[in-house]
Structure formats: C-alpha cells, structure tokens
Design an enzyme around this catalytic site. Structure first.
Site, PDB file in Angstrom:
ATOM      1  N   ASP A   1      25.701  29.161 -18.986  1.00  0.00           N
ATOM      2  CA  ASP A   1      26.577  30.268 -18.596  1.00  0.00           C
ATOM      3  C   ASP A   1      26.715  31.228 -19.781  1.00  0.00           C
ATOM      4  O   ASP A   1      27.282  30.885 -20.811  1.00  0.00           O
ATOM      5  CB  ASP A   1      27.948  29.716 -18.199  1.00  0.00           C
ATOM      6  CG  ASP A   1      28.848  30.755 -17.540  1.00  0.00           C
ATOM      7  OD1 ASP A   1      28.807  31.923 -17.955  1.00  0.00           O
ATOM      8  OD2 ASP A   1      29.600  30.377 -16.623  1.00  0.00           O
TER       9      ASP A   1
ATOM     10  N   HIS B   1      26.102  31.763 -14.848  1.00  0.00           N
ATOM     11  CA  HIS B   1      27.475  32.032 -14.418  1.00  0.00           C
ATOM     12  C   HIS B   1      27.545  32.246 -12.911  1.00  0.00           C
ATOM     13  O   HIS B   1      28.468  31.763 -12.249  1.00  0.00           O
ATOM     14  CB  HIS B   1      28.000  33.276 -15.151  1.00  0.00           C
ATOM     15  CG  HIS B   1      29.449  33.541 -14.918  1.00  0.00           C
ATOM     16  ND1 HIS B   1      30.439  32.690 -15.367  1.00  0.00           N
ATOM     17  CD2 HIS B   1      30.093  34.572 -14.294  1.00  0.00           C
ATOM     18  CE1 HIS B   1      31.622  33.177 -15.029  1.00  0.00           C
ATOM     19  NE2 HIS B   1      31.445  34.307 -14.370  1.00  0.00           N
TER      20      HIS B   1
ATOM     21  N   SER C   1      35.180  31.988 -11.837  1.00  0.00           N
ATOM     22  CA  SER C   1      35.404  32.839 -12.995  1.00  0.00           C
ATOM     23  C   SER C   1      36.877  33.227 -13.115  1.00  0.00           C
ATOM     24  O   SER C   1      37.744  32.363 -13.252  1.00  0.00           O
ATOM     25  CB  SER C   1      34.482  34.055 -12.913  1.00  0.00           C
ATOM     26  OG  SER C   1      34.361  34.696 -14.162  1.00  0.00           O
TER      27      SER C   1
END
Length: 273
Positions: free
Chosen positions: A224, A253, A95
């Site tokens: 995601d 995610h 991320s």
C-alpha cells in the site's frame, strides 16, 4: 435518488438495496459509494441488504463546505443508521472510511453495530509527530493539499497510479478503473476534499481502537503506497481487543477494486463466522 436531510441541513445520498443481514459501506477520500460496486453486487447476490452512502461534500451528497471532520462524518453515519432503523449492522470502511467506521462504532453505534471491517484504513493516525515518529511527514499532506487546490483535475488522474499499484512491474493498467476514480473524485466538492485531508491524516483513532470490543477485521495490502501498512494496520491490530489482521503481499491501496475476488472472499468468511 434516496437522500436524507441531516440535522444541519446537509443532504446525504445513499443506496439501500436488497434484503437480509445488513452491511454498511463507508468509502475513502475523495470518492463516493460507487467505489464499492464490486462488493455491493457480490453481497446482494448472496442475500444481504447493502447500504452505501456518499459522505457529505462527496459524490451526490450536498457540497457542504462546513464540518469536514471524522467526528462529523461518524455522526452523519449515525443519523443515517437511525433514520433507516438498522440493527446488527456490519460496518465496512476503506481508507478514510475505516476511520469513520471505528469512530462511529466507538462513539455513535449505541448497540446497533455487530462487527466492523477496516480495509487499507488510516487508523491509528497517519501524520508523523513526536508521538508517531514513524508516521508520514506533514510535507506529504501539504503537497496533497496544494495539488487538490491548484491542480485537482490532473492530480486526481495521477493519484490513481500509486493508488492501484499501476507503477509496479507487471501491473495490468486499466484506464477504465482510473477514469472511474477520477469521475468519482471530480463529482465531489473541492472544499470538502481540501478539508478532508486534515481529517484523514491528523485524526488520532488510538482511543477508539482501544475501546471497541466487537469483532474487527483488518485487511491491508503490504504494498500500500497511500496508507503504509506498518504505520496503520500493524499498529491498529495491536490496539484492538478483538481484532483479526489479514495482510496481502503485493496488494495496493485500491485492492477492493483490483483484487476484489480475494477481498470479497475474506469479507464473506468474516461476516458469516
């Protein structure tokens, strides 16, 4: 505890475990190095040296209220790499950590990076603009800011639902996973988390991606809900000189936790190639 005092006085907490080829893990917002537990033990058991740090303002690092930018995060990572005198490092970022990795590799690695991995990562740029018309509207990030500022305790629990795909039919919801996410988030400083939203949503990594020539693996879940794949990994893969993209139908995610067996297998294959 192992800590490094950076040039500006910020203390960074880090874990340095094992012996062998070096892997360095960069976590996502607003978490800590603990988010990599499923990867850390996997690679320690296979003869790797594993480094994982808490970003400034996050986890057990100083709750510094200044300089919460991707540029500073990458510079901090460089100070740690140089302090430990790490070479031929494979950098793995999730991320926001993926953005930190690609900026570090492009501007700060100084030949010390061997490969890079971006997992569910924010590059090239998240926010919608004239140059990125299919990006995420600014209103989404303004809401994250508002919730972080005024409702952080509950927001950090609520956010685990889309983060791990627990709102999807058939999902096996694990309260322990949610509580561990909340624990990590609440350990960090609210100023760092608030300012970090701008860092992960508005930083443009296009030129970093174009410039990097070491092998880069992109892993991204097709479901995601936090960093939509079409605006991130799909675009990043087209910008990289030496990139490889693997996508996963239905993965969320937070797939390094929920789908760690699959993710670890693909990481190992890339690392050993």
């Amino acid at each position: 505890m192992s800590t490094l005092k950076l040039k500006d006085g910020t203390e960074i907490f880090y874990k340095d475990q094992g012996e062998g080829p070096v892997l360095m893990f960069h976590h996502g917002w607003p978490l800590s190095s603990d988010d990599w537990d499923a990867q850390v033990i996997f690679f320690l058991q296979r003869g790797y040296r594993v480094i994982a740090h808490d970003r400034r303002g996050h986890g057990r690092s100083s709750q510094n209220i200044y300089n919460h930018t991707i540029e500073q995060y990458a510079s901090d990572a460089a100070e740690l790499v140089e302090f430990l005198d790490l070479k031929d490092v494979i950098h793995i970022g999730h991320s926001t950590g993926g953005g930190e990795v690609i900026r570090y590799v492009n501007k700060y690695a100084n030949g010390r990076a061997k490969k890079a991995v971006l997992i569910s990562a924010v590059p090239p740029v998240m926010v919608k603009s004239e140059n990125n018309p299919d990006g995420v509207p600014m209103e989404v990030f303004d809401n994250i800011r508002d919730q972080t500022l005024n409702n952080r305790n509950q927001f950090y629990m609520d956010l685990t639902v889309p983060f791990y795909g627990y709102n999807r039919e058939g999902a096996v919801v694990k309260q322990g996973v949610q509580t561990n996410w909340w624990r990590q988030g609440m350990m960090g400083g609210i100023v760092a988390h608030y300012d970090g939203i701008k860092a992960f949503s508005e930083t443009d990594f296009t030129e970093d991606l174009k410039a990097v020539d070491i092998p880069v693996l992109l892993l991204h879940g097709e479901d995601d809900q936090i960093v939509p794949i079409e605006n991130s990994a799909i675009k990043s893969a087209k910008l990289l000189k030496n990139g490889k993209l693997i996508t996963y139908p239905g993965f969320p995610h937070g797939m390094p936790t929920t789908e760690h067996q699959t993710i670890n297998k693909d990481l190992l294959e890339f690392i050993e190639a």
